[in-house]
Design an enzyme around this catalytic site. Structure first.
Site, short mmCIF file in Angstrom:
data_model
loop_
_atom_site.label_atom_id
_atom_site.label_comp_id
_atom_site.label_asym_id
_atom_site.label_seq_id
_atom_site.Cartn_x
_atom_site.Cartn_y
_atom_site.Cartn_z
N HIS A 126 0.84 -1.26 -0.11
CA HIS A 126 -0.06 0.10 0.04
C HIS A 126 0.89 1.23 -0.08
CE1 HIS A 126 -2.67 -3.00 1.07
NE2 HIS A 126 -3.82 -2.39 0.98
N MET A 177 -6.84 -5.05 9.89
CA MET A 177 -6.81 -6.22 9.28
C MET A 177 -8.10 -6.29 8.31
SD MET A 177 -8.92 -8.55 12.14
CE MET A 177 -11.23 -8.23 12.24
N TRP A 227 -17.57 -18.51 8.60
CA TRP A 227 -19.10 -17.76 8.28
C TRP A 227 -19.01 -16.55 9.29
CZ3 TRP A 227 -18.06 -22.70 10.24
CH2 TRP A 227 -17.96 -22.88 11.62
N LYS A 228 -18.32 -16.50 10.49
CA LYS A 228 -18.21 -15.46 11.27
C LYS A 228 -17.67 -14.15 10.42
CE LYS A 228 -17.92 -18.10 15.32
NZ LYS A 228 -17.35 -18.39 16.73
N GLY A 260 0.65 -3.98 16.00
CA GLY A 260 1.39 -2.89 15.67
C GLY A 260 2.58 -2.90 16.20
#
Length: 342
Positions: free
Chosen positions: A58, A188, A239-240, A314
């Site tokens: 990024h 995340m 699925w969560k 971090g």
């Protein structure tokens, strides 16, 4: 998720570039593309910071795609966000398709200002663009002494649980807590591996450490290239994660009054016009410091299976930052030469 960044094979060399040199090159290119000086400097700084902190996917590696979006007219260099609605500690803004990095920094600044006045501040923004590394704005909140929460929707790039076609975004979620000696910053994606990480493993021709999605036969795989080809990334928590992606999209869309993942995808305009939310909560640093250190210290007392070090979110980034500032930012030589030729 923007289009795939410049790819590079494992035989490409890496080298270290002084941070100021890296930033200056970004600044030069952005000025040539019509950016005002202050905006060029701010954008260049964020791109350089991302590479400095070890998130080249990024930073340098994504800069070429950012330039392409500028040239295609998806990003308006000098546009400014406009206030739509103010409801006390909550504000809605229109990003007017300005650079997502600048809109995000502005939005978190507004959330922080609201938190200083009200204890909490929430800014939702529509019609904005990719913010690059979401953790940037978590750090921004923590540096101001606030707990930060921010999230964004994306183009559809993640199948819902039980589905085989992308209908959800990997909708990054950032939560930051200010801490002396190094803030706690969780950054995340809702996919098990962010697409930036998948591109990194594909470029290095390395397998993922754990299955990250499905191949063409529908089998879980550690082959990043196969996952990128099928567009069947695995959501965190199965699925969560699928459910979390859906509710983050709902919240970003409802709070901003902007476009959903479905609308962004169906527009056919690549990933642009996304919706984002920035929340800041005023924190009592003196009162919280002991509690934070107790929690982290207790977490680190766990024995590990392989003798590895337990790190809080971090923590390792701070080490990377220090090393890159001292020795130069690690870059891919081929990509660096391409940026210098822009």
């Amino acid at each position: 998720m923007l289009n795939q960044p410049i790819n590079h094979s494992p035989e490409h060399k890496t080298l270290r570039i002084p941070y100021n040199t890296l930033k200056a090159e970004f600044y030069r290119v952005l000025l040539s593309l019509g950016f005002e000086e202050s905006k060029a400097d701010a954008c260049a700084g964020i791109f350089a910071d991302n590479s400095r902190d070890g998130v080249a996917s990024h930073g340098l590696n994504r800069f070429g795609v950012f330039v392409d979006y500028l040239k295609e007219g998806f990003i308006t260099p000098n546009a400014e966000p406009a206030l739509i609605n103010s409801l006390g500690a909550i504000e809605q803004w229109d990003g007017n398709y300005a650079p997502g990095l600048l809109n995000a920094r502005f939005s978190m600044d507004r959330a922080i200002a609201l938190a200083k006045e009200n204890g909490i501040g929430c800014v939702a923004i529509k019609n904005t663009n990719h913010w690059m590394r979401g953790g940037t704005y978590g750090w921004q909140a923590a540096e101001a002494g606030c707990v930060g929460i921010c999230f964004t929707n994306t183009i559809a790039n993640l199948p819902p649980w039980g589905g085989t076609q992308p209908r959800l975004g990997n909708n990054p979620l950032i939560i930051s807590v200010p801490k002396q000696g190094g803030h706690v910053v969780l950054d995340m994606a809702i996919s098990q591996f962010s697409f930036g990480k998948l591109w990194q493993y594909e470029a290095q021709n390395k397998p993922l450490p754990l299955p990250g999605g499905y191949d063409a036969e529908g089998n879980l795989t550690t082959d990043a290239a196969a996952i990128i080809a099928t567009k069947r990334a695995l959501p965190i928590g199965f699925w969560k994660g699928s459910g979390l992606s859906l509710v983050l999209d709902l919240l970003a869309t409802i709070l901003s009054g902007g476009s959903s993942t479905a609308a962004i995808t169906q527009s056919g305009r690549k990933e642009t016009g996304v919706s984002q939310v920035f929340i800041a909560i005023k924190a009592d640093a003196d009162q919280n410091e002991t509690l934070i250190n107790e929690i982290i210290a207790y977490t680190k007392t766990s024995e590990t299976a392989d003798g590895s070090e337990i790190l809080y979110p971090g923590e390792n980034m701070l080490r990377t930052r220090e090393k890159n500032m001292a020795e130069g930012v690690l870059v891919d030589e081929r990509i660096w030469e391409e940026v210098k030729g822009m």
